[in-house]
Design an enzyme around this catalytic site. Structure first.
Site, short mmCIF file in Angstrom:
data_model
loop_
_atom_site.label_atom_id
_atom_site.label_comp_id
_atom_site.label_asym_id
_atom_site.label_seq_id
_atom_site.Cartn_x
_atom_site.Cartn_y
_atom_site.Cartn_z
CB SER A 69 -23.92 38.06 -24.13
OG SER A 69 -23.18 36.86 -23.53
CE LYS A 72 -24.54 37.18 -19.65
NZ LYS A 72 -23.98 36.80 -21.00
CB SER A 129 -21.74 40.17 -21.13
OG SER A 129 -22.29 39.19 -21.60
#
Length: 442
Positions: A69, A72, A129
């Site tokens: 993640s 991102k 997230s």
């Protein structure tokens, strides 16, 4: 019983004082290396001074890893770019397609056809997230997630992230989506440098969405003073990842830890690295001589799951942090004289080398190889260093330089090639999927 590194850091000052008092003035107080989980096969880490770019610690920093993640952060970087250019407004609506709504958790759970604001989408990515929010934003900016991922990879190359490839906007598992600890540090530094007005989003501890309070996954925000970002990540393949930044006494450090065995071990390791980095800076400011870079090279551990694009026998730089006491005052006078002679000889040697290199360049040829084009001069210089270090065989004798700004970019070039050697050098870069262009004599 050996104390953990975190408690060791708190007692370093007392250890140095006690050792100095107990031994002869000419001896040095030796303090152990910071203990790190370097035996874990997925582990990689780097610590960078955000202002100077100095790498204070690196372990497998250029080995391929799955970003999870932390992906991102790049999705948000392109979102910040769209806001800064006026292409987006914070109150614009982001519609969730069936594809976005179908993403796996962690997610907001917004239904297909529903929409949220750009502001909420950014908070959802940075704090929750949320995978569905990342895909919805990617589709808004790129039309499709795959097209947006191509834009992510292109921007990564322009920032100097030469070993990164994105295929989705969220970081959900995909064996093709790869990065390195060094590239994540470059991205982290770029976000705070290029979009400081939006960087504060990463320090937000929680946000409310449709009556639900969502807490930031970055545990160091809640326990380590000075931490103000950035992003966590986890998949089974990647392990526990963290890109983190902290400020103390107006100095900022960026730390990246990838492949941790748990949330706790990852966070503890990142905190240890940052605390040690700040301690080194503080001691340097007090005039102490601190040894930071002791270079070692180690092969990848046997059984590592990170096979893509790693050559057999590829070795990674391990810059270990070691603290040493200052030189005794009685030696300073003689050291200054010796250092003066060394400096003079070093300057004379450098001057001779420059003249010799100039002659070599004339003999080698007038062809050049361009290895990148960047918005900032510092990024262009970093690219020259990266290429020379990674492809020494092809570029060791070339003259690297940053061409004057043209069309809004700085070009990283190596000069002094013959036509055949320029093409061979470029082929070596392209074999690793790196940007390269042969420049013929004008």
């Amino acid at each position: 019983m050996i104390k953990p590194a975190r408690r060791l850091l708190l007692s370093i000052g007392f250890a140095v004082a006690a050792a100095t008092a107990a031994i002869a003035p000419q001896a040095q107080a030796q303090i152990p290396y910071l203990q790190l989980p370097t035996n874990e096969p997925k582990y990689a880490a780097i610590v960078v001074d955000a202002k100077t770019g100095e790498v204070m610690y690196a372990k497998r920093a250029d080995s391929p890893r799955y970003p999870a993640s932390i992906t991102k952060v790049m999705t948000l970087y392109l979102t910040f770019e769209a806001l800064a250019s006026g292409k987006l407004q914070p109150d614009d609506r982001v519609v969730f397609s069936p594809h976005a709504a179908a993403q796996s958790p962690t997610k907001l759970g917004v239904a297909a056809g529903d929409s949220i604001s750009v502001s909420d989408a950014m908070q959802a990515m940075a704090i929750k997230s949320a995978n569905d929010a990342a895909v919805a934003m990617a589709e808004k900016l790129g039309g499709t997630e795959s097209r947006f991922a191509a834009l992510m990879t292109l921007r990564a190359r322009e920032l100097g992230m030469q070993n990164t490839r994105f295929v989705n906007a969220s970081g959900l598992p995909d064996s093709r989506q790869l990065t390195t600890a060094r590239d994540i540090a470059i991205l982290s530094r770029s976000v705070m440098r290029d979009y400081p007005q939006y960087y504060k989003l990463f320090s937000q501890q929680q946000f409310a969405f449709r009556g639900q309070l969502m807490r930031n996954h970055n545990g160091l925000l809640f326990r380590m003073p000075g931490v103000d970002g950035l992003k966590t990540g986890f998949t089974n393949a990647s392990g526990y990842n963290l890109a983190v930044s902290a400020v103390r006494d107006n100095r900022r450090l960026i730390g990246v830890v990838m492949g941790g065995s748990s949330n706790a071990s990852r966070d503890n390791n990142a905190q240890d690295l940052l605390l040690t980095g700040f301690d080194i800076i503080a001691r340097r400011n007090r005039g102490e001589q601190i040894t930071v870079a002791q270079n070692m090279f180690e092969p990848e551990p046997a059984g590592s799951v990170m096979r893509p694009s790693v050559e057999q026998g590829d070795r990674d730089q391990d810059t270990r942090i070691m603290l040493a006491s200052a030189t005794p005052p009685a030696k300073l006078a003689s050291l200054k004289i010796v250092e003066s002679d060394k400096t003079r000889l070093k300057n004379e040697k450098a001057e001779k080398k420059a003249k010799a290199d100039e002659k070599k360049n004339k003999k080698r040829g007038e062809w050049a190889v361009q290895v990148g084009s960047f918005k900032s001069k510092s990024d262009a210089k970093e690219q020259l260093s990266f290429v020379r270090n990674r492809f020494g065989k092809q570029f060791a004798q070339a003259d690297g330089q940053v061409a004057d700004r043209a069309a809004g970019t700085y070009r990283s070039r190596f000069n002094g090639f013959s036509e055949s050697s320029a093409k061979a050098a470029c082929s070596a870069l392209k074999a690793k999927k790196l940007a390269c262009q042969v420049i013929s004599p004008s």
